[in-house]
Write an enzyme that holds these catalytic residues in place. Sequence first.
Site, short mmCIF file in Angstrom:
data_model
loop_
_atom_site.label_atom_id
_atom_site.label_comp_id
_atom_site.label_asym_id
_atom_site.label_seq_id
_atom_site.Cartn_x
_atom_site.Cartn_y
_atom_site.Cartn_z
N GLY A 52 -4.24 -1.38 -8.88
CA GLY A 52 -4.35 -2.83 -8.94
C GLY A 52 -4.10 -3.39 -10.32
O GLY A 52 -3.41 -2.80 -11.15
N LEU A 71 -0.89 -0.77 -1.35
CA LEU A 71 -0.72 -1.10 -2.76
C LEU A 71 -0.98 0.11 -3.65
O LEU A 71 -2.06 0.70 -3.61
CB LEU A 71 -1.68 -2.25 -3.14
CG LEU A 71 -1.64 -2.69 -4.60
CD1 LEU A 71 -0.27 -3.26 -4.95
CD2 LEU A 71 -2.73 -3.71 -4.88
N ASP A 72 0.03 0.45 -4.45
CA ASP A 72 -0.07 1.52 -5.45
C ASP A 72 -0.43 2.87 -4.83
O ASP A 72 -1.01 3.74 -5.50
CB ASP A 72 -1.10 1.17 -6.54
CG ASP A 72 -0.67 -0.03 -7.37
OD1 ASP A 72 0.54 -0.27 -7.48
OD2 ASP A 72 -1.55 -0.72 -7.91
N GLU A 73 -0.08 3.09 -3.57
CA GLU A 73 -0.38 4.36 -2.92
C GLU A 73 0.86 5.02 -2.33
O GLU A 73 0.75 5.95 -1.54
CB GLU A 73 -1.44 4.16 -1.84
CG GLU A 73 -2.81 3.77 -2.38
CD GLU A 73 -3.90 3.81 -1.32
OE1 GLU A 73 -3.62 4.30 -0.22
OE2 GLU A 73 -5.02 3.35 -1.62
#
Length: 289
Positions: free
Chosen positions: A205, A231-233
């Site tokens: 994040g 998100l961001d994975e």
Amino acid sequence: MKIPRSMAHSDAHVLIVTCASQPGLVAAWSGCLFQAGANIIEINQHADLAENQFFMRIAFTAGTPPERSMLAAVAARFDAHWQLHPPRERQRVLIMVSKFDHCLADLLYRWRIGELAMDPVAIVSNHPRTATQAVEIGDIPFHHLPVTRDTKPEQEASLRALIEETGADLVILARYMQVLSDTMSASLAGRCINIHHSFLPGFKGARPYHQAHVRGVKLIGATAHYVTTDLDEGPIIEQDVERITHADTPDDLIRKGRDVERRVLSRAVNYHLQHRVILDGHRTVVFPD
């Protein structure tokens, strides 16, 4: 001076193979290429025994490329998925950026010296050109697509139209500080690379350097990954770290992080352009050069 393998192999065809792991795969594919008069100059393979999956990348030279029917026959024997990429293939790239432009500058520099086999077709920013610092972009078209919570659907519609219009093969989020919608992320599956200024999965994040400073970590890092709806994975392509100390402020972390971010992103982009990255579910198989 040692010539980078990516440049030395610029005249090579690249064959990508994925299938269930089973005996005889390397022999069958290399034998097929031998019969076609090809010369294998690099071969990488990986067997994921836990998932019973096989991944292979073969770079080879040939006066004429093998008949696709020959490759298709081998693929049919093993129920394999395959791709054949021609020599000197260049992908059309759209780069997205916000105010921090160090990753953009690095990508354009590496492109100009011939290190990255890509053709930048557009640069997109949610800030005006004057706010995106002073990187020399030459004749690359610059598009200012501002976005707010209320205008996000319209902005992404314009972005999708631009991607289609330019024929972009790859979208790079070079410190683009906006979250793509699930619809946009899904439409770019496997062809959108993001640089996150943290060693994922830690500090996801916003403001990860500030999060790291609060936790008193001794290493900061950066992660290049494919964008997904989580998100961001997304599947991780490349990572690296930089050592810090208790004396470093959040601004120091940001300053030191710039170097690791640009290194990680450029390597990830280069691996993708050379077809050295193969998706394996939520993970990737990467054959570095």
